[in-house]
Every structure is written in C-alpha cells, then in structure tokens.
Design a protein around this motif. Structure first.
Motif, PDB file in Angstrom:
ATOM      1  N   GLU A   1      -1.690   1.872   1.237  1.00 59.20           N
ATOM      2  CA  GLU A   1      -0.508   2.660   1.332  1.00 59.20           C
ATOM      3  C   GLU A   1       0.645   1.956   0.568  1.00 59.20           C
ATOM      4  O   GLU A   1       1.472   2.285   0.279  1.00 59.20           O
TER       5      GLU A   1
ATOM      6  N   CYS B   1      -7.602  -3.195  -1.563  1.00 55.29           N
ATOM      7  CA  CYS B   1      -7.086  -1.984  -1.265  1.00 55.29           C
ATOM      8  C   CYS B   1      -5.520  -1.897  -1.593  1.00 55.29           C
ATOM      9  O   CYS B   1      -5.060  -0.901  -2.165  1.00 55.29           O
TER      10      CYS B   1
ATOM     11  N   ASP C   1     -16.508   3.165   4.651  1.00 53.99           N
ATOM     12  CA  ASP C   1     -15.167   3.774   4.855  1.00 53.99           C
ATOM     13  C   ASP C   1     -14.152   2.658   5.065  1.00 53.99           C
ATOM     14  O   ASP C   1     -14.304   1.695   5.739  1.00 53.99           O
TER      15      ASP C   1
ATOM     16  N   ASP D   1      -8.414   0.616   9.200  1.00 52.67           N
ATOM     17  CA  ASP D   1      -7.036   1.100   9.154  1.00 52.67           C
ATOM     18  C   ASP D   1      -6.184   0.026   8.550  1.00 52.67           C
ATOM     19  O   ASP D   1      -5.285   0.198   7.664  1.00 52.67           O
TER      20      ASP D   1
ATOM     21  N   LEU E   1      -3.480  14.150  -2.589  1.00 51.20           N
ATOM     22  CA  LEU E   1      -3.748  13.168  -1.848  1.00 51.20           C
ATOM     23  C   LEU E   1      -4.588  11.984  -2.421  1.00 51.20           C
ATOM     24  O   LEU E   1      -5.573  12.053  -3.052  1.00 51.20           O
TER      25      LEU E   1
ATOM     26  N   ALA F   1     -11.424   4.488  -5.174  1.00 52.53           N
ATOM     27  CA  ALA F   1     -10.336   5.168  -4.731  1.00 52.53           C
ATOM     28  C   ALA F   1     -10.351   6.531  -5.582  1.00 52.53           C
ATOM     29  O   ALA F   1     -10.555   6.611  -6.704  1.00 52.53           O
TER      30      ALA F   1
ATOM     31  N   GLU G   1      -5.276  18.285  -1.976  1.00 55.18           N
ATOM     32  CA  GLU G   1      -5.696  18.709  -0.321  1.00 55.18           C
ATOM     33  C   GLU G   1      -4.401  19.525   0.249  1.00 55.18           C
ATOM     34  O   GLU G   1      -3.505  18.696   0.286  1.00 55.18           O
TER      35      GLU G   1
ATOM     36  N   THR H   1      -6.581   0.592   4.753  1.00 55.19           N
ATOM     37  CA  THR H   1      -5.762   1.633   4.359  1.00 55.19           C
ATOM     38  C   THR H   1      -4.186   1.569   4.377  1.00 55.19           C
ATOM     39  O   THR H   1      -3.578   1.912   3.629  1.00 55.19           O
TER      40      THR H   1
ATOM     41  N   ALA I   1      -6.716   8.351  -1.725  1.00 54.56           N
ATOM     42  CA  ALA I   1      -7.339   7.788  -0.677  1.00 54.56           C
ATOM     43  C   ALA I   1      -8.380   6.915  -0.973  1.00 54.56           C
ATOM     44  O   ALA I   1      -9.065   6.967  -2.036  1.00 54.56           O
ATOM     45  N   VAL I   2      -8.845   5.872  -0.297  1.00 50.99           N
ATOM     46  CA  VAL I   2      -9.908   4.901  -0.524  1.00 50.99           C
ATOM     47  C   VAL I   2     -11.005   5.562  -0.060  1.00 50.99           C
ATOM     48  O   VAL I   2     -11.304   6.210   1.115  1.00 50.99           O
ATOM     49  N   ALA I   3     -12.135   5.842  -0.888  1.00 54.53           N
ATOM     50  CA  ALA I   3     -13.328   6.344  -0.850  1.00 54.53           C
ATOM     51  C   ALA I   3     -14.384   5.473  -0.142  1.00 54.53           C
ATOM     52  O   ALA I   3     -15.258   5.635   0.500  1.00 54.53           O
TER      53      ALA I   3
ATOM     54  N   TYR J   1       0.776   2.051   9.312  1.00 59.17           N
ATOM     55  CA  TYR J   1      -0.088   3.026   9.123  1.00 59.17           C
ATOM     56  C   TYR J   1      -0.996   2.984  10.605  1.00 59.17           C
ATOM     57  O   TYR J   1      -1.719   1.847  10.675  1.00 59.17           O
TER      58      TYR J   1
END
Lengths: 115, 115, 115, 115
Positions: free
Chosen positions: C12, D10, C2, C5, D107, D97, D102, C8, D109-111, C90
């Motif tokens: 974003e 990311c 995963d 932060d 949405l 990603a 949702e 992520t 998101a990074v998986a 974030y």
C-alpha cells in the motif's frame, strides 16, 4: 500560411487546456481536498507562457454525489467535476476560453477573441 | 468576438499538444521501449476530435545519452526526447503544428494554416 | 503464499508513492507556485486508503537554480525537486516511507515497519 | 524496524501499480487504439527496477459499451477498463500482484509472495 497573432493566441489557449486536463485528470479527490487541488491547478498553469489567469472550480456537489454512488470515500478527477475559465494574452490579443460540461462531455471552447 | 474557424482550428491543435505532452511526460522510457510509447502517443491523441494525424518520434540517441549520464537504465519522458507533428482539420481548415526543441525548451508552434 | 499484513502495508505504501510521483511529475512549477502544488499533492494522496499522512516539500532552491539555467520562468516537476514522507496504517501495521534524491535518482524506500 | 526483503518486494510492486495507473489514467482510448496503449503501458513499467513482467489487458467490450453511452468516439482510460498482472523480483523474492475491478473499484492486491 503562417498563423496570425489571434490564431497563435488561440493555439496557446488550447495548449493550456490540454495541459491542465491531462496533467490533473485521475487525481484522487474528495470534497475536503477539492480546494487545494483547484488552487494548484490554477497556479501551475498560470506559470505557462502568455497565461494571464486561470480559474478552476471543482463541483463539490457532483463530487459528493459520485462518491455516494461508489465504494470509496474519494473519486478520480475528471471533466464532469470541473468548470475552468482562462485568459490568454499573446501579443496584445486576448483570448477567453472555457471548459464546461455539455451532453456529458467536457467541452473546451474559445468564448471570446479581442485583438 | 466569437472565434473564426481558423482560430478554432488552432485552439484544437493546441489542445492536442497540451494533452499529448502532459499525459505522457514522466513515463519511464528506454531506447527499447521508445517505439511502443511513440505508437501509443500517436494513436491515443488521434482519437481526439478533428485530429487527422499525429507523428511522434522519440529521439533514441538523446535518450541513450541521458541514460548513460545517470544511475538507472531508463529515464523519464520529457520534451527534449520528442519531435511531434500534428495535422488538425476543423471545418475544412487544416492546421499543421510541431513540437521541437529550441534553446533547450520544447517549443510547440503552428507551422501552417490552410483555410 | 498470501501476503502478511506487514507485506500488504508495504504494498500500500508503494502504491501511494507511485501514484504521487506519476500523477504530478511534469506539472509546471515555479518557486511561487510550489506551495500550492505541495499542498495538493499531500491532500490528494491522503484520500487513498490506509494513508495516514503525506508530507511533501518542494525544494525551491533547487527549483530556482534549474529555472536560472533555462529559457523559461518555470520548470516541470520531477523527483529532484521533491522530498516526500508518508505514513501508512494497514490493520495496525505502520509503515514510514520516504522519497529522497540519491545519486541523482529519486529513491523511494521504506524507512520503518512497526507491527 | 527495517523492512525485510519480502516487505521491500511488496513495496516495489506497489510502486509499479501506482505508477502505471496514474501515468496512464485519463489517456484517450478507443477499441482501435487499446492495443498500442496496452503495449506501451507494459513496456514502460517493465523499465522500472525489479520489474520482471507486466501484462495489461484493456477490456475492449467494456470500452465499446462506455463509448456507446456517450457523445464521443473514445473515452478516457480508467481502472474499469483494465486487467493488470505484474511479477516483481527483489533479491530473489517473487511477488505476483494484480489489479482487477471489485465492487466497481479497481482493486490492486498482492496475489502471491515466494521467498
């Protein structure tokens, strides 16, 4: 046959509506940012040839209602949040055209041709 | 005055050109991906009302030359890489319109109106 | 694994840059309309989640030079006319990111991550 | 601090998602044209740096239902009609990603991050 001046004026009006709609549809928008987006839409399309004036109203009540229904604090710009009026002048032919909602679909139409 | 059918047909043709251009301008494109982009442009705009057919040619030689000049292996779609032809049928009036480069500017024009 | 932060937060930041660029690239722009477009870009992207602030500068000298070279009185917005800076927050991780021209290509990059 | 390679990976993934969404949102789409649009989205975004692969599924059942509700035979592409998966490789760091609906909101998101 080659187009007449009034036909070309209507073609030019159509170009501006298609441009405005597909350039800006999908833009993140909220009641607070609606005004700056409307001004940018007007001024950018007024750059195009034969475009005398563009008036964009973002329907902030509709916007607020759509945001209330969802999970985010903004939504994406689409036709149901827009009233647009445009005046085109091509070789002395003036075309007034509008985009308004009709039956849940953003209808673009020529309102008046003066040659 | 209210628009005539040929004038409305030309307005509809203009909408499709503005839509096509401003929906897809800026798309990352290379000679290898030019074909899928051209097909998507054609089929998406053909969804619009009164649009009989759309033909999009991405000028891959121009594309390759632009990419050679730059630092990346792709470029952004713009008018100088496109030839577009469209046939609109509104209430029996047929409008043929084209977008081609002229003096370094992507000129959209009505080629023929048949009513 | 995963994402963390900070990862992520960087994801974003990237979303906002890609959104800003591909929403507004292709917009007709002139030195006179540059300011309203810059404000709309800032305010629309600031609507997106975790986006603290966006600063857009349209390079009007570059714009004027490009227009001088061409046949029209405006041009289409592209990366070479833009400086963009963004602050993302974030979950307490702050990411500063920028888009600037480098070797003729609009480079988007993370400048600073504070967690 | 300067970003780490996984953070930059990311960031790059985010750019691609924002690009894909805001380039293609608003495109006229129907069940018949969904496939060519999905292929164009995949191939255009795969041009971007560090982008290994993009998979776009247009949810044609959702599309057909939305069209049934309205007055037209097509609709505009938006997040609720899309499932997207992307693989980014930046300096050996792989980021997977996804974009999925949702709570009525698309949405991104990074998986998974593999470094």
């Amino acid at each position: 046959m080659d187009p007449t001046d009034p036909q070309t004026a209507c073609f030019e009006a159509g170009i501006k509506f298609g441009s405005l709609y597909h350039q800006f549809a999908g833009t993140p928008v909220s009641p607070d940012s609606a005004d700056s987006l409307a001004r940018a839409m007007e001024e950018s399309i007024e750059n195009q040839p034969f475009c005398e004036s563009v008036t964009v109203e973002v329907l902030t009540d509709e916007l607020a209602a759509a945001i209330d229904d969802g999970a985010a604090e903004y939504t994406e710009l689409t036709g149901r949040f827009l009233d647009v009026e445009m005046l085109i002048d091509y070789e002395g032919v003036e075309v007034l055209a509008r985009m308004e909602m009709e039956d849940g679909y953003p209808l673009m139409a020529v309102a008046d041709v003066q040659s």
